[in-house]
Every structure is written in C-alpha cells, then in structure tokens.
Design a protein around this motif. Structure first.
Motif, PDB file in Angstrom:
ATOM      1  N   TRP A  41       0.846  -1.194   0.000  1.00 45.35           N
ATOM      2  CA  TRP A  41       0.000   0.000   0.000  1.00 45.35           C
ATOM      3  C   TRP A  41       0.879   1.240   0.000  1.00 45.35           C
ATOM      4  O   TRP A  41       1.798   1.367   0.810  1.00 45.35           O
ATOM      5  CB  TRP A  41      -0.909   0.038   1.233  1.00 45.35           C
ATOM      6  CG  TRP A  41      -1.975  -1.022   1.244  1.00 45.35           C
ATOM      7  CD1 TRP A  41      -1.961  -2.177   1.949  1.00 45.35           C
ATOM      8  CD2 TRP A  41      -3.198  -0.997   0.521  1.00 45.35           C
ATOM      9  NE1 TRP A  41      -3.112  -2.899   1.713  1.00 45.35           N
ATOM     10  CE2 TRP A  41      -3.897  -2.185   0.837  1.00 45.35           C
ATOM     11  CE3 TRP A  41      -3.791  -0.096  -0.368  1.00 45.35           C
ATOM     12  CZ2 TRP A  41      -5.145  -2.491   0.296  1.00 45.35           C
ATOM     13  CZ3 TRP A  41      -5.037  -0.395  -0.902  1.00 45.35           C
ATOM     14  CH2 TRP A  41      -5.696  -1.574  -0.576  1.00 45.35           C
ATOM     15  N   GLU A  42       0.597   2.157  -0.909  1.00 45.40           N
ATOM     16  CA  GLU A  42       1.358   3.402  -0.997  1.00 45.40           C
ATOM     17  C   GLU A  42       0.465   4.554  -0.525  1.00 45.40           C
ATOM     18  O   GLU A  42      -0.674   4.684  -0.971  1.00 45.40           O
ATOM     19  CB  GLU A  42       1.829   3.654  -2.429  1.00 45.40           C
ATOM     20  CG  GLU A  42       2.787   2.585  -2.927  1.00 45.40           C
ATOM     21  CD  GLU A  42       3.267   2.858  -4.342  1.00 45.40           C
ATOM     22  OE1 GLU A  42       2.815   3.872  -4.935  1.00 45.40           O
ATOM     23  OE2 GLU A  42       4.074   2.065  -4.864  1.00 45.40           O
ATOM     24  N   PRO A  43       0.966   5.407   0.393  1.00 47.13           N
ATOM     25  CA  PRO A  43       0.123   6.477   0.942  1.00 47.13           C
ATOM     26  C   PRO A  43      -0.285   7.490  -0.122  1.00 47.13           C
ATOM     27  O   PRO A  43       0.465   7.788  -1.054  1.00 47.13           O
ATOM     28  CB  PRO A  43       1.019   7.126   2.001  1.00 47.13           C
ATOM     29  CG  PRO A  43       2.404   6.768   1.609  1.00 47.13           C
ATOM     30  CD  PRO A  43       2.323   5.418   0.957  1.00 47.13           C
ATOM     31  N   VAL A  44      -1.503   7.974   0.024  1.00 48.04           N
ATOM     32  CA  VAL A  44      -2.031   9.022  -0.852  1.00 48.04           C
ATOM     33  C   VAL A  44      -1.886  10.353  -0.132  1.00 48.04           C
ATOM     34  O   VAL A  44      -2.363  10.511   1.002  1.00 48.04           O
ATOM     35  CB  VAL A  44      -3.513   8.760  -1.194  1.00 48.04           C
ATOM     36  CG1 VAL A  44      -4.117   9.970  -1.900  1.00 48.04           C
ATOM     37  CG2 VAL A  44      -3.648   7.509  -2.044  1.00 48.04           C
ATOM     38  N   LYS A  45      -1.213  11.304  -0.759  1.00 44.00           N
ATOM     39  CA  LYS A  45      -1.031  12.627  -0.183  1.00 44.00           C
ATOM     40  C   LYS A  45      -1.849  13.627  -0.986  1.00 44.00           C
ATOM     41  O   LYS A  45      -1.557  13.898  -2.154  1.00 44.00           O
ATOM     42  CB  LYS A  45       0.458  13.000  -0.192  1.00 44.00           C
ATOM     43  CG  LYS A  45       1.315  12.061   0.668  1.00 44.00           C
ATOM     44  CD  LYS A  45       2.778  12.463   0.662  1.00 44.00           C
ATOM     45  CE  LYS A  45       3.596  11.517   1.539  1.00 44.00           C
ATOM     46  NZ  LYS A  45       5.046  11.889   1.550  1.00 44.00           N
ATOM     47  N   TRP A  46      -2.885  14.150  -0.343  1.00 49.24           N
ATOM     48  CA  TRP A  46      -3.827  15.043  -1.021  1.00 49.24           C
ATOM     49  C   TRP A  46      -3.244  16.457  -1.120  1.00 49.24           C
ATOM     50  O   TRP A  46      -2.637  16.974  -0.188  1.00 49.24           O
ATOM     51  CB  TRP A  46      -5.153  15.104  -0.275  1.00 49.24           C
ATOM     52  CG  TRP A  46      -5.838  13.767  -0.164  1.00 49.24           C
ATOM     53  CD1 TRP A  46      -5.797  12.922   0.894  1.00 49.24           C
ATOM     54  CD2 TRP A  46      -6.653  13.137  -1.163  1.00 49.24           C
ATOM     55  NE1 TRP A  46      -6.540  11.790   0.633  1.00 49.24           N
ATOM     56  CE2 TRP A  46      -7.073  11.903  -0.631  1.00 49.24           C
ATOM     57  CE3 TRP A  46      -7.047  13.488  -2.443  1.00 49.24           C
ATOM     58  CZ2 TRP A  46      -7.890  11.027  -1.330  1.00 49.24           C
ATOM     59  CZ3 TRP A  46      -7.868  12.616  -3.155  1.00 49.24           C
ATOM     60  CH2 TRP A  46      -8.276  11.404  -2.599  1.00 49.24           C
ATOM     61  N   THR A  47      -3.470  17.062  -2.266  1.00 51.24           N
ATOM     62  CA  THR A  47      -3.139  18.478  -2.478  1.00 51.24           C
ATOM     63  C   THR A  47      -4.427  19.186  -2.888  1.00 51.24           C
ATOM     64  O   THR A  47      -4.914  18.997  -4.004  1.00 51.24           O
ATOM     65  CB  THR A  47      -2.076  18.650  -3.570  1.00 51.24           C
ATOM     66  OG1 THR A  47      -0.904  17.913  -3.210  1.00 51.24           O
ATOM     67  CG2 THR A  47      -1.722  20.124  -3.754  1.00 51.24           C
ATOM     68  N   LYS A  48      -4.952  19.978  -1.938  1.00 52.32           N
ATOM     69  CA  LYS A  48      -6.248  20.630  -2.159  1.00 52.32           C
ATOM     70  C   LYS A  48      -7.299  19.600  -2.573  1.00 52.32           C
ATOM     71  O   LYS A  48      -8.057  19.781  -3.530  1.00 52.32           O
ATOM     72  CB  LYS A  48      -6.124  21.727  -3.221  1.00 52.32           C
ATOM     73  CG  LYS A  48      -5.231  22.881  -2.803  1.00 52.32           C
ATOM     74  CD  LYS A  48      -5.191  23.963  -3.872  1.00 52.32           C
ATOM     75  CE  LYS A  48      -4.302  25.122  -3.424  1.00 52.32           C
ATOM     76  NZ  LYS A  48      -4.246  26.199  -4.440  1.00 52.32           N
ATOM     77  N   ASN A  49      -7.335  18.497  -1.823  1.00 48.98           N
ATOM     78  CA  ASN A  49      -8.301  17.408  -2.025  1.00 48.98           C
ATOM     79  C   ASN A  49      -8.155  16.701  -3.371  1.00 48.98           C
ATOM     80  O   ASN A  49      -9.078  16.037  -3.839  1.00 48.98           O
ATOM     81  CB  ASN A  49      -9.740  17.907  -1.864  1.00 48.98           C
ATOM     82  CG  ASN A  49     -10.089  18.198  -0.424  1.00 48.98           C
ATOM     83  OD1 ASN A  49      -9.228  18.486   0.395  1.00 48.98           O
ATOM     84  ND2 ASN A  49     -11.374  18.115  -0.087  1.00 48.98           N
TER      85      ASN A  49
END
Length: 801
Positions: free
Chosen positions: A748-756
């Motif tokens: 699993w690779e983390p999801v990093k949100w940028t302005k959703n």
C-alpha cells in the motif's frame, strides 16, 4: 285412515336423490376413510429454504412430503402469523394423495423467520372452506428456519465444502452465507431460487438437472442472478446444458505449476509445485477478462440480460488452492458486485410477508387517484341549502298555507333527502370495485425487462373477495399505519388465502370491511419483452452530455430523464420510435441525489400531482443496482402492465409505471478518452469499520477501522490507453488515511492530497491497475468520522466501444 300415494314422477325423483346421496356417501367413505371408518393417517415431512436457510425478504421453497394410508384428496394449508406485524396469510395447495404413495408439494414462502409460534401446517380433506382438519401422525406441524441477511451463495459441486472459504469474509465485513446444494434442490420455478444471490457450479455433473431445472436457472440468471461456472478439467461436465451462457469456449486443458497473477490478486504467497489443471479457453464476444495467465483467461465474465455469468479456469476445491489463505480475497474481488450490493443498498428488512424495499414502494398506493374527498365547497352548499329549506323557507311556506303542523312530516323528510344527497355526493366514486396499481420495470437495454407491482384494491361492500392474478404470480400481503392493509383493520380473524394453481394465482380476502382498501404485492421472476431506449451518448472534457436517445419500445413515455455522473437532463415526453437530441450540461444534482424525486418533480404548493412519483423515486430506486451506478434513463407512463379480476370480473383501475434502464457511454471522442469526475463509482470490497453506513449523498459514516474500494475502469478502457488518473475527495474526514495498492510490489502506498486532489504517476499505471482494469484504494479511520467516497477522472488516447 287411508294414505295419499305420491305421484309416480315425484316418487321417481326422490328415488334418484336417494341413490345420489348413497353414492356420494359411499365414494366419500372410500376417499376419506379406511374400511373401519377411521380418519386417514397422514405423515408429514417438511423442509424450508435450502438446508433450512432462507434469506430475509426473498422468496424461498417449502417442500412438504405427504403420505396417506388411504386415498384422500384435500387442501394442504400453511398458515403464517408474521411475528413483526401484518395480516395472517394462508398458502393453499390442493393435493391428491394416493394410498401409501409419498406426494411432494412445493410452496413459495416469503422470507421471514419461521418457528413454532409463527406458522402451522394443516391438511383439510375436501377443502379448507368446508372440509375437516386431519391431524398428522408425525409431530411438529410447523416449520423452523434460520433467516440470513447479506449475500447467499448456493453451491452445486462434487465436494459440498468447495466454497466454504467464503465464510471467512465475514470477519472482513462481508455478510456471506454459503449453502451446499444437490441437484434435487434445484426447482423448476426460477422464483424459488430468489433467495440466492450467487450459484456456483464447480466440477458438477449438470446433466443430472432436468430441462425444467436448467431453464429455471437460466431464467434466474436473466432476471438478476450471478452464475459461476468452474471446474478445471471438469468444466466440460459443469457447462453441459449451459453452453449458451458460458463466457468462453473451452478447448481442452493445461497443467501449470505457477500462477503469479492469482497470487497477486490474493496478496498471499502461492506454491503450486505439484501443479494444477486449468481449462484452456478462448473468450466469446462481449466477455470481459478479470485475470489472465500466459494469455489464458483465469476469470472472465459477461452480462446475461440483467444477470451475470462468470468463468473460472480451475476447480475451486482443488488443493492447494482450496486451503490457500489468499483464496477468499480472490473470490471477494471476483464477486465484489454481489457482495457490495448487500452492503451498499439499503436493507429494509420485511414487514408481514413483504420485503422492506417493496413495502416502501407500496406507500405510493395511499394516493388513490380514483377516490376523492368530497369537495368542501359542495358539501357546504348542500348544508346551507338544507338549513335554509328546513328552517326559514319551510316555515314561511307552511305559515302562508296555514299548514304548520305539516312540519312534523316535512322536516324529517327534508333531513332524509338531504342525507341521501350528501351520501350520494360522497359515495359517487365509491360504488364499484376499483384498483390502483404501480409498477417498476427494470430494462436490460437489450429488449427485455423485469417488473414488480403493488396494487390497492378498493372494496365498496363488506364481505369476501377473490382476486385472480396471472399464473406464477407470487403474492405478498403487508399492512399500513400499524394495522393490516387487508380491510384496513388489524388482526383479521380469517386472514388471507393464497392459492397458486396451474391456471393462475387466487387471493381470497376474507371479512373485508365496507369501503376498505387492500394492498397486494405481485412478483414474477421472468423477463418480459418490453423494448429499450437506444442511447448514443458521449461526454466531453467539461462533463457535458451529448448524443441522442431513441425510444425503440412500442409505448409512449412522459417525463423522460437522463441521470449520469451527477448530472440531471430532462428530455420531456417521448413517443414510440421518437429520437431526441441530448446536448446539455444538465443540472448538477449535488446533495439532491438524496431527494431525486424533488429534483425531478419539485413541489411549489397547491395541488400535488406528483406525490406518487416522488415516493417511488426516493423509496424504491435506492434499492436498485442502478442507483449507485448513477447512469440511467428513467421514464413514466400509465399503460396497463398488471391486470387482475375480482370474482371473475375485470376491475376498473388506474396505473402508474416507472421505467428504468442503465445507460452505457462512449468515452472516446475523435481518439481522445475523457472520463470526468462522477462517472466511475467504486465498489466497497471490505468495510471493517465499527458500524459504518452509506447515505444517498455518497457519504460514509464509520468508526475505527478500514474500508477497501475497487474502481473498475469503464468498458474498453485499460491501463495502456490512459495517460492521466486523478482522484478527487470532497470530504476527507478527520484522522483518516488513504492508500493505493501497488499490485506489482503488493504494498500500500500512501495518498497525499493536495487541495483534495491526488494524481497517480504517469507511466506506471500498469502497477496500480490489476490486469489493466481494477484500481484499489484503502481508507483507514482512527475514530468516528464522515468522509465521501473519492471520485475518479481519467484521460487517455484511443477508442472505446
């Protein structure tokens, strides 16, 4: 004293009557009793559902085996007193029992709990109306069952334990019940398979099934069931009789010692040192492949009308696969639509003998168009005329005529005449039997459709009524306002008799009060030829819909609407054969998706002419598979789809029909693929949070735990055609982490949100799309919160079908 001799004709007639009576008595003695004059001795064996399991809110078979020591005929009656409310319902079948010969009777029963307190089984020689009850020689004249929610999987296999590994999915939030079956369990009526969501036929000799049983399974699939055909080297015997449903053409077998793609899907190491046998196959047109290995399909499927058929290249009971720890995850992915269906859709339970979603549909019946409340102005006018005539006017006239003593006669007469006029006005539309029927037809887009109906029957007089429905119609009886629908009263002593004979289904409503409404639900598990909406629709970069919709049915429709990807486009009325252009951005539904009825039929006050439509859209539609897909056309008309008789007479009635059909889109425009946000809906593979639920606005309320989502690429779109994949999350939730599965590394690779927003790296889509088609996302919640299911948008190059 002499006696008068009766005339010869009279003596002859009396002699004939006596002979007939003696003959009838002799026949009755032979039919209903043994030579010693004792009552027949009848034994009873009973079995409900499959392995005593029935599914909540679905129809299930009740098998009764009767054996009598003498020739006897009569009615077998199963009386049901629902534990959660509703009227008493008795299912009746007339049977002829030859001496010492077991006779099996199968009755379709509603999916509610059955125990000693809720039902009784009786046999009445002759008939239930005027016959004598004969007690059974065996004890327990009732049935008991275990009612399960969720997904019911019936298994026909040489090894009854083949699919038991699916039970482990319960720990992952999937409510799955595996039900072993044998060939004799398969009915000839597809409605008796209604309680099963999936049927797995694995290494099973299908030639043990009769033509009627095969036809029933095929009809069950065509009306929404999922059939899995598997067996590896035994696939040829499994598919026998179902060749036309198979997604593939099998051409021999092959031996393999590794299946890395299967290990990847199961996310667990898989050792096949001794090898396993696969069936070698080529796919048929229209088949989608979920998993391949060295060019050979391992799992493949195609749509069959409103159902689905899967192909599995191996025997699911073969070791080491049968006990492999990754096996449940594999099949969870294969059957995700069936498992997620029970999680995502509202589970209304049941009331009386009616599934909850159909009960909600019946709420629209309360608005009976043909029955009106008398006009207040008219009733006031009649009252004023009576007051004026009975008081001052009559007084003045009698005074002028000097006949005031006549008032003792005239005033009561005027009162009676006025009462008669008021009654006539109030009862002007209540002097005849009437019906009000609403139906929902789910169309498959290929010309056929499945219908469910609810009807309200108005009785102008008290007494007993017999309603006659078409053959193979299954009837449910519900209630309203906490009491029984039948007669508008609670606790009807006689209840309702339902008799499904060969010529039709009869419903006897007993002791119905004056001016009452009875509500009945009618279902048939059969596809009707209804035509289709022919759609040619595409979406541009801005998400606007464009194209045409053609009505290829032989019916006219009103209020035709396209709902797609959060857009609502109203087309208006459509005549048979008419084509309408679709080139509009439509109205964004937003939170109105939770109140689709008001979005389509807004109410601004005054006379409400669309109350029924709003109830049907907001109560029944969310229970369909179309609702979550959010890509469908809906339309209305008043054609007669369900007709029935009352005591042999045709009933005047009104009908309202909702028509639904899924719409497929063309995602390519001049070689450019564009799928805007809102058109790809995820399936919830695992929801292991402590108490989670989904509302109509695509929001999830969940406690601590994790949820796994699968996004399937639209038809014709694979990883090789894509150059952009973007996620959009409108409500992230508090203390919530997101991760995407890298199938290549199995991590699993983390999801990093940028302005959703979040975008996958270009050039690596093959690592994230299983078999080029399925993207998996995990949401982990630390404490109770609310989040939305992320939207997906896609861009690429190429053409799609």
């Amino acid at each position: 004293m002499s006696r008068t001799k009766l005339p010869k004709p009279i003596r002859y007639a009396l002699s004939m009557v006596l002979i007939v009576l003696l003959s009838t008595w002799a026949a009755a003695s032979w039919t209903f009793a043994d030579p010693d004059g004792n009552a027949p001795k009848i034994s009873l064996k009973r079995e409900i559902g499959y392995n005593l399991i029935i599914k909540e809110g679905r129809w299930a078979p009740l098998k009764l085996t009767l054996t009598s020591d003498v020739n006897v005929s009569g009615d077998i009656v199963v009386r049901v007193d629902p534990l959660n409310g509703g009227d008493t319902v008795s299912y009746i079948r007339h049977v002829e029992l030859p001496r010492n010969t077991p006779k099996e009777v199968v009755i379709g029963m509603a999916g509610i709990p059955y125990n000693k307190s809720s039902n009784t089984i009786q046999f009445f020689e002759g008939s239930v109306k005027d016959g004598t009850s004969i007690p059974f020689t065996t004890k327990n004249g009732y049935v008991e069952s275990m009612t399960v929610p969720g997904t019911a999987v019936g298994v026909l296999s040489s090894d009854p334990d083949t699919m038991n590994f699916l039970n482990t999915l319960r720990s992952k939030g999937k409510d799955v019940s595996v039900i072993p079956m044998v060939a004799g369990d398969v009915p000839s009526d597809p409605m008796l398979l209604d309680m099963l969501d999936v049927i797995v036929m694995n290494n099973f000799a299908s030639d043990m099934l009769s033509q009627e049983q095969v036809k029933a399974v095929k009809n069950w699939v065509g009306t929404g069931g999922t059939l899995v055909l598997a067996g590896g080297e035994g696939y040829a015997k499994t598919v026998r009789g179902f060749e036309d449903l198979s997604p593939v053409e099998v051409k021999g077998t092959q031996r393999v010692t590794k299946l890395p793609e299967l290990a990847q899907l199961g996310a667990k190491p898989l050792s096949l040192e001794d090898g396993i046998t696969l069936s070698a196959a080529s796919i048929k047109p229209g088949t989608q492949v979920l998993l391949r290995s060295e060019g050979q399909p391992i799992f493949a499927s195609h749509v069959e009308k409103q159902g689905k058929v899967w192909y599995a290249a191996y025997n699911a009971g073969t070791e080491p696969l049968a006990s492999w720890s990754g096996h449940p995850a594999v099949w969870q992915t294969v059957l995700q639509k069936d498992f997620s269906q029970t999680q995502n859709q509202n589970n209304y339970g049941y009331w009386g003998t009616i599934p909850g979603n159909l009960l909600q549909l019946g709420n629209a019946l309360d608005y009976f168009p043909a029955l009106h409340v008398p006009s207040f102005g008219l009733m006031l006018l009649i009252l004023l005329i009576y007051v004026i005539v009975a008081a001052p006017l009559m007084y003045l006239i009698l005074k002028k005529l000097d006949k005031r003593e006549w008032a003792w006669l005239l005033i009561p007469s005027v009162a009676l005449i006025s009462s008669a006029i008021i009654y006539a006005v109030g009862a002007s539309d209540k002097n005849a039997e009437r019906s009000h029927t609403i139906s929902v037809v789910e169309m498959d887009g290929q010309g056929s459709g499945q219908r469910v109906s609810a009807t309200a029957f108005f009785a102008p007089r008290s007494g007993d009524y017999e309603l006659e429905f078409p053959a193979q119609t299954y009837i449910g009886i519900g209630n309203s306002s906490g009491g029984s629908f039948i007669g508008g009263q609670s606790g009807n002593a006689s209840g309702t008799y339902i008799d499904m004979g060969q010529g039709g289904t009869k419903v006897n409503l007993n002791e119905v009060p004056y001016w009452s409404i009875s509500k009945v639900w009618a279902q048939q598990r059969a596809n009707e030829q209804v035509g289709a909406f022919e759609t040619k629709i595409s979406v541009n970069d801005q998400g606007d819909l464009q194209g045409t919709v053609k009505n290829t049915t032989d019916r006219n429709f009103s209020n035709v609407v396209i709902v797609m990807g959060g857009k609502l486009v109203k087309l208006g009325d459509m005549k048979s054969g008419e084509t309408l252009p679709l080139q509009s951005s439509g109205g964004g539904l937003g939170t109105a998706f939770n109140d689709l009825g008001s979005a389509i039929f807004p109410y601004y006050g005054g006379q409400d002419v669309h109350e029924r439509e709003r109830i049907m859209l907001n109560s029944y539609l969310p229970s369909t598979a179309l609702y979550n897909a959010r890509t469908y056309v809906l339309a209305w008309n008043n054609d007669e789809l369900l007709s029935y008789k009352s005591d042999g007479r045709r009933i005047a009635g009104e009908q309202l029909n909702l028509w639904l059909q899924k719409v497929n889109l063309n995602w390519s425009n001049n070689g450019t693929i564009s799928v805007p946000y809102g058109f790809v809906s995820p399936s919830i593979i695992t929801g292991a949070g402590s108490g989670w639920n989904q509302n109509g606005n695509n929001l999830i309320d969940m406690g601590q735990g994790s949820m796994i989502l699968d996004y399937d690429m639209p038809s014709g779109i694979t990883a090789s055609k894509l150059n952009e994949i973007h996620f959009r999350q409108q409500t992230l939730g508090q203390n919530t982490d997101y991760a995407v599965m890298n199938w290549q590394t199995q991590k699993w690779e983390p999801v990093k949100w940028t302005k959703n927003l979040y975008s996958l790296m270009q050039g690596a889509f093959g690592d994230y799309l299983l078999n080029g088609r399925t993207l998996r996302l995990r949401i982990t919640v630390q404490n109770q919160t609310t989040f939305s299911l992320p939207d997906l948008s896609l861009k690429g190059k190429g053409n799609t079908p």
